[in-house]
Enzyme design. Structure first.
Site, short mmCIF file in Angstrom:
data_model
loop_
_atom_site.label_atom_id
_atom_site.label_comp_id
_atom_site.label_asym_id
_atom_site.label_seq_id
_atom_site.Cartn_x
_atom_site.Cartn_y
_atom_site.Cartn_z
N GLY A 76 0.81 -1.21 0.00
CA GLY A 76 0.00 0.00 0.00
C GLY A 76 0.85 1.26 0.00
N THR A 77 1.95 1.24 0.72
CA THR A 77 2.79 2.43 0.81
C THR A 77 3.34 2.81 -0.57
OG1 THR A 77 3.40 1.88 3.08
CG2 THR A 77 4.87 3.38 1.90
N ASN A 156 -7.76 3.97 8.89
CA ASN A 156 -7.19 2.80 9.55
C ASN A 156 -7.27 2.87 11.07
OD1 ASN A 156 -5.25 4.84 8.44
ND2 ASN A 156 -3.95 3.92 10.00
N GLN A 184 -7.81 -0.14 3.69
CA GLN A 184 -8.61 -0.73 4.77
C GLN A 184 -10.00 -1.15 4.30
OE1 GLN A 184 -7.68 -1.49 7.88
NE2 GLN A 184 -5.63 -0.61 7.76
N SER A 204 -3.64 -3.19 -0.50
CA SER A 204 -2.51 -3.90 0.11
C SER A 204 -2.98 -5.29 0.56
CB SER A 204 -2.02 -3.10 1.32
OG SER A 204 -1.08 -3.86 2.04
N HIS A 206 -1.86 -7.64 2.58
CA HIS A 206 -1.80 -8.19 3.95
C HIS A 206 -2.92 -7.69 4.84
CE1 HIS A 206 0.21 -4.95 6.48
NE2 HIS A 206 0.43 -4.47 5.28
N THR A 242 11.45 -7.28 -11.06
CA THR A 242 10.92 -8.63 -11.22
C THR A 242 9.72 -8.82 -10.31
OG1 THR A 242 13.09 -9.46 -11.80
CG2 THR A 242 11.48 -11.10 -11.07
N CYS A 330 1.78 2.16 12.99
CA CYS A 330 2.96 2.95 12.64
C CYS A 330 3.19 4.05 13.66
CB CYS A 330 2.80 3.56 11.26
SG CYS A 330 2.09 2.44 10.08
N1 PLP Z 1 -2.81 3.01 3.88
C1 PLP Z 1 -3.52 2.61 4.95
C2 PLP Z 1 -4.87 3.21 5.20
C3 PLP Z 1 -3.01 1.63 5.81
O1 PLP Z 1 -3.72 1.24 6.86
C4 PLP Z 1 -1.72 1.09 5.54
C5 PLP Z 1 -1.11 0.10 6.47
O2 PLP Z 1 -1.15 0.26 7.67
C6 PLP Z 1 -1.03 1.53 4.40
C7 PLP Z 1 -1.60 2.49 3.60
C8 PLP Z 1 0.31 0.97 4.04
O3 PLP Z 1 0.19 -0.31 3.47
P1 PLP Z 1 1.43 -1.33 3.47
O4 PLP Z 1 1.56 -1.84 4.87
O5 PLP Z 1 1.03 -2.39 2.50
O6 PLP Z 1 2.62 -0.57 2.99
#
Ligand code: PLP
Length: 392
Positions: A76-77, A156, A184, A204, A206, A242, A330
Site C-alpha cells: 500500500g505504501t 485505519n 482498509q 494492500s 496483507h 521482477t 505505525c
Molecule cells: N494506507 C492505509 C490506510 C493503511 O492502513 C496502511 C497500512 O497500515 C497503508 C496504507 C500501508 O500499506 P502497506 O503496509 O502495504 O505498505
C-alpha cells in the site's frame, strides 16, 4: 487461536491479518517448482507469467477495473507514493497544488510533505468530530492549479468511511484526478472504482488475508502519471522490477476470498463490533467512542479512556493474550498523540488513552466475551494508580 498453547485473541487486523491457509497453499508452488521469472522465454517462465496475469484479472474483477489498469506494487505504501508523486511529476507544468485530508495514513501524508519540500502546495482538509471530510471543503480548496485530490476510502485508526463518491464527483467536475487509499476497505464494503469515481486506488494484500509486501495501484486509462520505479519493462513498462510472483498469486486468491465472503463476513463482524462498543461504553465511565457511530468499518472499535495511557492498556491486555493497538501500528511506536484523533478535535490527554480493537474473520463471540470480561478491570486498576484520575 493459541500462541504456543497460550490463549491469543488477535484484535489488530487493521495492522495486519494472518495469511489465510488457502492463500499460502496457492502461493507455495511459486517459491519452488514454478519459480520462473515471468520475463523469460520458456515454459517455466510462461507459467509464472500466466499466474501473474490470472491474479491481475482477479484483482481487477474485485474492484470493477479492467486488468490492464491494475499495476502490482510492493504494498500500500508504494501504491500511495506512486499515485501522489507520479501524478505530481507528470502534471508539474499544469499545476502544483494537491488536496488531501488531515487524517490520511502516513503513506499519503509523508509523500505530500516530501512534495512540499520540492515546491508543491498541499491543502490538508479538516475533518469533523467523527473524522469525516465535508465534500464542500474539497470544492472550496480546488484551484486552477490543483492536480490531484486524494482522500482515503476508510480510516485505519478510527474506521470512519469517507463520502468518496461525492468527493470524486467534485474533483471530476474540475477535471482533477482523484486518488483513494482503499487499503482498509477491501473486504469491508464494496470497492468499485467506477461507483467511487476513482482514477487511482491503492490496495494492500496483507490487510485482507494475503501476504505482506504485495499491493496494487489501480490507474484509470488516460490518467497522466509518471513512473515511480525505473528499470526493466515489467508491468507494461510502468513499474520496473521482477514481479513478486508468489505474493501476487496470494493477493489474487486473497482478494477473491475476501470479496466473495464479504456479504456474510461484514455483518458478522459489525455485530461483534457493536457488542464490543456497547459493552465497553456501558461498563467503563468517562469513555468515548472515536470515529463515526454508523459510517465506520465493520471491524473497527476505537475508544478513548480518560486518565489512562494507551500503552499501559496494551501491556496489560498483552499479558492476558489480547493483541490490540493504540492509534495506528505505525504511530504507536511514537509518543506523539495520533494525528487522526487530534484532527477529530480530541485533546491530547484523551487521545493518549485510546484503544483500537480491529476484528477479523477468525474472531468469535467468545473473543468478544473475553475482552468485555477483562477490559473494565484493567481500566479500573490503571485509573487507581493514575495521577490524572480525579478524587471522587
Ligand atoms: N494506507 C492505509 C490506510 C493503511 O492502513 C496502511 C497500512 O497500515 C497503508 C496504507 C500501508 O500499506 P502497506 O503496509 O502495504 O505498505
Amino acid at each position: 487461536m493459541t500462541d504456543g498453547g497460550r490463549r491469543l485473541v488477535y484484535l489488530d487486523h487493521a495492522a495486519t491479518t494472518p495469511t489465510r491457509p488457502e492463500v499460502a497453499r496457492a502461493m507455495l508452488p511459486y517459491f519452488s517448482e514454478r519459480f520462473g521469472n515471468p520475463s523469460s522465454l520458456y515454459a517455466l517462465a510462461r507459467e509464472a507469467k500466466e499466474a501473474v496475469e490470472e491474479a491481475r484479472g482477479r484483482v481487477a474483477a474485485a474492484i470493477g477495473a479492467a486488468p490492464e489498469e491494475v499495476f502490482f506494487t510492493s504494498g500500500g505504501t508504494e501504491a500511495d507514493n506512486w499515485a501522489i508523486k507520479g501524478v505530481a511529476a507528470a502534471n508539474r507544468k499544469k499545476g502544483d497544488h494537491i488536496v488531501t485530508s488531515s487524517i490520511e495514513h502516513h503513506a499519503v501524508l509523508h509523500p505530500c510533505r516530501a512534495l512540499e519540500k520540492q515546491g508543491y502546495r498541499v491543502t490538508y482538509l479538516p475533518v469533523d468530530e467523527f473524522g469525516r471530510v465535508e465534500p464542500a471543503s474539497v470544492e472550496e480548496a480546488i484551484t486552477d492549479k490543483t492536480i490531484l485530490v486524494s482522500v482515503m476510502a476508510a480510516n485505519n485508526e478510527i474506521g470512519t468511511v469517507q463520502p468518496v463518491a461525492a468527493i470524486s464527483r467534485i474533483a471530476r467536475d474540475h477535471g482533477v484526478p482523484f486518488h483513494t487509499d482503499a487499503v482498509q476497505a477491501i473486504g469491508a464494503f464494496p470497492v468499485d472504482v467506477n461507483s467511487m469515481g476513482a482514477d487511482l486506488l491503492a490496495i494492500s494484500a496483507h490487510k485482507f488475508g494475503g501476504p505482506k509486501g504485495t499491493g496494487a495501484l489501480y490507474i484509470r486509462r488516460k490518467t497522466r502519471i509518471g513512473t515511480f520505479m525505473d528499470g526493466g519493462a515489467q508491468e507494461r513498462g510502468r513499474r520496473a522490477g521482477t514481479e513478486n510472483v508468489p505474493g501476487i498469486v496470494g493477493m489474487g486468491r486473497a482478494i477473491e476470498l475476501a470479496v466473495g465472503e464479504m456479504p456474510q463476513n461484514a455483518p458478522r463482524l459489525a455485530a461483534m463490533r457493536d457488542r464490543l462498543i456497547r459493552g465497553i461504553l456501558d461498563a467503563v465511565p468517562d469513555t468515548r467512542l472515536n470515529g463515526h457511530p454508523t459510517e465506520r468499518l465493520a471491524n473497527n472499535v476505537n475508544v478513548a479512556f480518560r486518565y489512562v495511557e494507551g500503552e499501559s492498556i496494551l501491556l496489560m491486555l498483552d499479558a492476558l493474550g489480547i493483541a490490540a493497538s493504540t492509534g495506528s501500528a505505525c504511530t504507536s511506536a511514537s509518543l506523539e498523540p495520533s494525528h487522526v484523533l487530534t484532527a477529530c478535535g480530541l485533546p491530547p490527554e484523551h487521545a493518549h488513552g485510546s484503544l483500537r480493537l480491529t476484528l477479523g474473520h477468525r474472531n468469535t463471540e467468545e473473543d468478544v466475551d473475553y475482552v468485555l470480561e477483562v477490559l473494565p478491570g484493567i481500566i479500573g486498576r490503571l485509573r487507581e494508580i493514575s495521577p490524572l484520575t480525579p478524587e471522587r
